[in-house]
Design a protein around this motif. Structure first.
Motif, PDB file in Angstrom:
ATOM      1  N   ILE A  58     -62.188  17.210  -0.812  1.00 29.97           N
ATOM      2  CA  ILE A  58     -60.912  17.786  -1.045  1.00 29.97           C
ATOM      3  C   ILE A  58     -61.014  18.410  -2.649  1.00 29.97           C
ATOM      4  N   LYS A  60     -59.591  20.852  -5.230  1.00 28.47           N
ATOM      5  CA  LYS A  60     -58.433  21.497  -5.369  1.00 28.47           C
ATOM      6  C   LYS A  60     -58.858  22.542  -6.439  1.00 28.47           C
ATOM      7  N   THR A  81     -56.014  18.582   3.812  1.00 27.50           N
ATOM      8  CA  THR A  81     -54.962  17.829   3.494  1.00 27.50           C
ATOM      9  C   THR A  81     -54.751  17.293   1.825  1.00 27.50           C
ATOM     10  N   ASP A  82     -53.883  16.368   1.567  1.00 32.55           N
ATOM     11  CA  ASP A  82     -53.649  15.983   0.286  1.00 32.55           C
ATOM     12  C   ASP A  82     -54.600  14.704   0.309  1.00 32.55           C
ATOM     13  N   LEU A  83     -54.649  14.147  -0.726  1.00 33.83           N
ATOM     14  CA  LEU A  83     -55.174  12.880  -1.085  1.00 33.83           C
ATOM     15  C   LEU A  83     -54.948  11.659  -0.293  1.00 33.83           C
ATOM     16  N   LYS A  84     -53.412  11.654  -0.336  1.00 31.67           N
ATOM     17  CA  LYS A  84     -52.832  10.361   0.335  1.00 31.67           C
ATOM     18  C   LYS A  84     -52.833  10.349   1.879  1.00 31.67           C
ATOM     19  N   SER A  85     -53.066  11.440   2.572  1.00 28.15           N
ATOM     20  CA  SER A  85     -53.006  11.395   3.903  1.00 28.15           C
ATOM     21  C   SER A  85     -54.706  11.043   4.175  1.00 28.15           C
ATOM     22  N   SER A  86     -55.512  11.787   3.147  1.00 30.13           N
ATOM     23  CA  SER A  86     -56.920  11.263   3.602  1.00 30.13           C
ATOM     24  C   SER A  86     -57.404   9.976   3.333  1.00 30.13           C
ATOM     25  N   LYS A  87     -56.599   9.176   2.193  1.00 31.12           N
ATOM     26  CA  LYS A  87     -56.775   7.949   2.141  1.00 31.12           C
ATOM     27  C   LYS A  87     -56.304   7.107   3.332  1.00 31.12           C
ATOM     28  N   TYR A 100     -62.952  13.531  -3.779  1.00 28.42           N
ATOM     29  CA  TYR A 100     -61.731  14.316  -4.223  1.00 28.42           C
ATOM     30  C   TYR A 100     -62.152  15.061  -5.731  1.00 28.42           C
ATOM     31  N   PRO A 102     -60.485  17.311  -8.460  1.00 27.36           N
ATOM     32  CA  PRO A 102     -59.191  17.970  -8.735  1.00 27.36           C
ATOM     33  C   PRO A 102     -59.471  19.315  -9.734  1.00 27.36           C
TER      34      PRO A 102
END
Length: 130
Positions: A58, A60, A81-87, A100, A102
């Motif tokens: 991810i 960014k 996808t964002d970090l939350k859905s990847s987790k 990740y 940033p």
């Protein structure tokens, strides 16, 4: 000179007749053979233990697009996808890790790796060398 040869012959025969010498003649080559077999078995099992691991990157910042190259047992994919859905995906599957990066990746401890398995540091070292 003749006496020296007799002394050498006598010393040789006394050493060869010892039980320890006869045992070691057979034990040492056997130990070398066993150690070679053990090393081969360990090498074969280590290849089987390291299965394919997928790393979702991810990024960014956008600076690392297509910088990661697949290795023997590591495949890099770029997640949209964002970090939350990847987790959440990480919790559900075994062979996936998340890298990740940033926007402010130059700050200390800003890049994060999430994984259930072994660390991916050898793969990241390849990136630094390129």
């Amino acid at each position: 000179m003749n006496k020296v040869l007799l002394i050498i012959q006598r010393e040789y025969l006394t050493r060869v007749r010892k039980k320890s010498f006869i045992i070691m003649i057979f034990v040492v080559p056997l130990l070398i053979l066993v150690m070679g077999i053990v090393v081969k078995m360990v090498a074969d099992s280590s290849d089987k233990l390291s299965s394919l691991q997928t790393v979702n990157v991810i990024d960014k910042s956008g600076d690392f697009a297509n910088r990661f190259h697949d290795a023997n047992n590591v495949k890099f994919t770029y997640a949209l996808t964002d970090l939350k859905s990847s987790k959440q995906l990480l919790k559900d599957s075994e062979g996936i890790s998340i890298l990740y990066i940033p926007v402010n990746y130059t700050q200390k401890d800003s890049v994060q790796i999430f994984s259930k398995r072994r660390p991916l540091y050898p793969c990241l070292k390849k990136l630094k060398s390129r």
